[in-house]
Design a protein around this motif. Structure first.
Motif: not given
Length: 606
Positions: A305-311, A356-358, A363-369, A390-399
């Motif tokens: 989220x907010x990937x910037x330069x993509x590092x 990210x709100x729109x 798909x859903x994701x396992x990890x949000x950085x 987190x509320x929109x895309x993170x799977x249950x138990x995700x990190x």
């Protein structure tokens, strides 16, 4: 936000009017100075007498003048004249006519521009104004409010352009009134009475005489303006060298620790090196977490989220993520796209431009950085957006990475912040200017604090477990109890934050700290933004000071008990309104009442 370096530049004058003039004359440089120059970036030689080419600043990246922007909307124009014409015909407000009609002086005009700028940012549909009638009699409160002497818009060229327009249209009498601070003006080539001796006899002579008179008037006005600006600039430069650069050197002395090898920086390219060092803690904190936990990332779907330069996205891809979804709503995503192709991750990383709100993801994701943190953690932070993700895309138990942050509070005895921010106004070239303290007192100061000056214990005032905290929970009220560790004084409260990365995303117990030993023991990664002993551990977030008007002298064992309030500003949710209510509890009781032992203070980060 108030950076003390910025304060050094903007409050270094001998009066509020001087401060305004400096702000207007230096508007294009002000925000860049605060961002580009930190405490340890200069050698003494850089400010020697040989450094006379201040015009070279114009060539620095980002220093070029921007096209002036409308006072009501985002439209820009090649010249200030076209801006004011647009304001007149589109928004129903003739700035130049209003200035003349209400006899607004230079500083009232600055306030008017910044007031309209602020309205444009805060008032809904202000850009659609077709007839602005906010100026009725020239006695409006905002025309006397020094808060509007501060530029609202970065690189606002209107702040130094409107005077030129007035001079071009002014008369010789107006030019004659433009006295320098010493009461002198350039000697005029020909006085008004001299022209009275010239008697034209033909229409052509009358026309030529009128043209000569107009040219003379205009030339004289330009000479006066040049003379005044040159003298003002020389005075301003002298003040800057006395206050602004001295402030930097003082700050450097505080920031520099006693260990050998931590001396003031000086060589060419040191600024870039310094910035990279301060980014290193942050970037390597994420990198180490990802690379040291490749088993968590292998085969997983990751959202940046907010990937910037993509590092961070490339860290995740290199760690073995099966798919990385990178989201950003700014133009930098195009740079990220090229970076990702250049490094061969285009088959793993997919970029999405939008909020990210729109935005819709496949798909859903396992990890949000996400690197979302701001000054004092929450100022201009992106945590709201991360929680939406987190509320929109993170799977249950995700990190979530990071998994937890914690805002901490302590105190410092470093009274130089107090001297620079408050006591300065007690004697400004022999004059008292106590009224200038009012706004300064309310501004939180972002700067480095030397760990040797910390005089109390440190307490947590807000714990943020990212897995469960809500957006509403980001506003908080917290009790605190700070105990003096030695006989000393307290000149400011100090706030900063710690950051943890966990393997399972679960909450970090309150008793677990951020030391390397504790992180290793609990198999976590993390970093602190608190006062540190080595430059390599400093971060660009620095620390946030809430400076007291008068230092509190205390004994070891004395307590400062109180309540800390933190709320988003109702007009600008990215800004913070802060409040500290405290009372001193002394070990040695005394009947003497001390005003500084109890206070209810308000601060802000803008």
């Amino acid at each position: 936000m108030s950076n003390r370096i910025l304060q050094g530049a903007s409050t270094g004058g001998s009066s509020s009017n001087d401060a305004a003039a400096s702000a207007a004359f230096n508007a294009r440089r002000q925000s860049t100075i605060s961002q580009a120059y930190t405490q340890s970036e200069y050698s003494e030689s850089e400010f020697g007498e040989q450094d006379n080419g201040w015009d070279d600043w114009e060539d620095e990246e980002g220093m070029a003048a921007c096209d002036p922007q409308c006072l009501f909307c985002a439209q820009t124009f090649p010249s200030a004249r076209e801006v004011f014409d647009h304001c007149t015909h589109t928004h129903g407000f003739d700035f130049l006519r209003a200035r003349q009609q209400f006899d607004l002086d230079f500083y009232q005009s600055i306030r008017l521009i910044n007031y309209l700028r602020q309205q444009a940012q805060e008032v809904e549909n202000f850009a659609e104004t077709t007839c602005w009638e906010g100026l009725k009699d020239g006695e409006e409160a905002f025309l006397a409010d020094d808060e509007y002497l501060r530029p609202v818009l970065e690189d606002d060229s209107l702040l130094f352009a409107f005077e030129d327009l007035d001079l071009e249209e002014g008369t010789a009498d107006e030019a004659m009134l433009m006295m320098t601070p010493q009461g002198e003006v350039p000697k005029r080539r020909m006085t008004r009475s001299s022209w009275e001796d010239v008697v034209p006899t033909t229409d052509l002579e009358r026309l030529l005489l009128k043209q000569v008179q107009q040219a003379e008037e205009k030339l004289f006005a330009m000479e006066v303006q040049h003379h005044n600006l040159e003298q003002q600039f020389q005075e301003y430069r002298a003040r800057v060298k006395e206050s602004f650069f001295d402030t930097l050197e003082d700050a450097t002395a505080r920031s520099v620790v006693s260990q050998s090898g931590r001396s003031r920086a000086g060589g060419e390219g040191e600024k870039e090196k310094r910035e990279k060092e301060m980014d290193r803690v942050r970037t390597e904190g994420y990198r180490d977490y990802i690379y040291e936990n490749k088993d968590i990332f292998k085969g997983k779907t990751v959202l940046d989220v907010g990937c910037g330069t993509g590092i961070l996205s490339m860290f995740a891809a290199k760690a073995g993520a099966a798919r990385v979804l990178s989201v950003d709503n700014s133009d930098i995503i195009e740079k990220a796209r090229k970076n990702i192709v250049e490094n061969g991750f285009q088959d793993v990383i997919t970029l999405f431009r939008g909020k990210i709100e729109e935005i819709k993801l496949p798909c859903k994701v396992d990890i949000i950085i996400s690197e979302w943190m701001g000054y004092f953690l929450l100022y201009e932070a992106m945590l709201d957006s991360v929680l939406v993700a987190r509320d929109r895309f993170l799977v249950p138990g995700g990190i979530l990475a990071p998994s937890q942050t914690r805002i901490l509070l302590t105190t410092t005895s470093d009274e130089s912040f107090l001297d620079d921010s408050i006591h300065y106004w007690n004697d400004v070239y022999g004059f008292r200017m106590s009224t200038m303290k009012e706004n300064v007192l309310r501004e939180a100061v972002v700067d480095f604090v030397s760990p040797e000056t910390i005089v109390t214990n440190t307490v947590t005032i807000k714990d943020l477990p990212h897995q469960s905290i809500t957006v509403a929970g980001l506003d908080f009220v917290s009790e605190f109890d700070l105990e003096m560790q030695r006989d000393d004084h307290v000149s400011a409260f100090v706030g900063y934050f710690d950051t943890w990365f966990t393997r399972d995303g679960k909450d970090v117990p309150l008793e677990v700290g951020i030391s390397k030993e504790e992180l290793k023991e609990h198999q976590m990664n993390g970093f602190t933004t608190g006062p540190v002993y080595t430059r390599s551990e400093e971060t660009h977030w620095k620390q946030t000071m809430f400076v007291l008007e008068k230092a509190i002298v205390l004994k070891k064992g004395d307590h400062i008990k109180g309540t800390f309030y933190c709320n988003k500003n109702h007009m600008n949710p990215r800004a913070l309104d802060l409040r500290v209510v405290y009372e001193v509890v002394r070990v040695e009781k005394t009947e003497e009442e001390r005003p500084e032992d109890k206070a209810d203070l308000t601060f802000f980060l803008r």
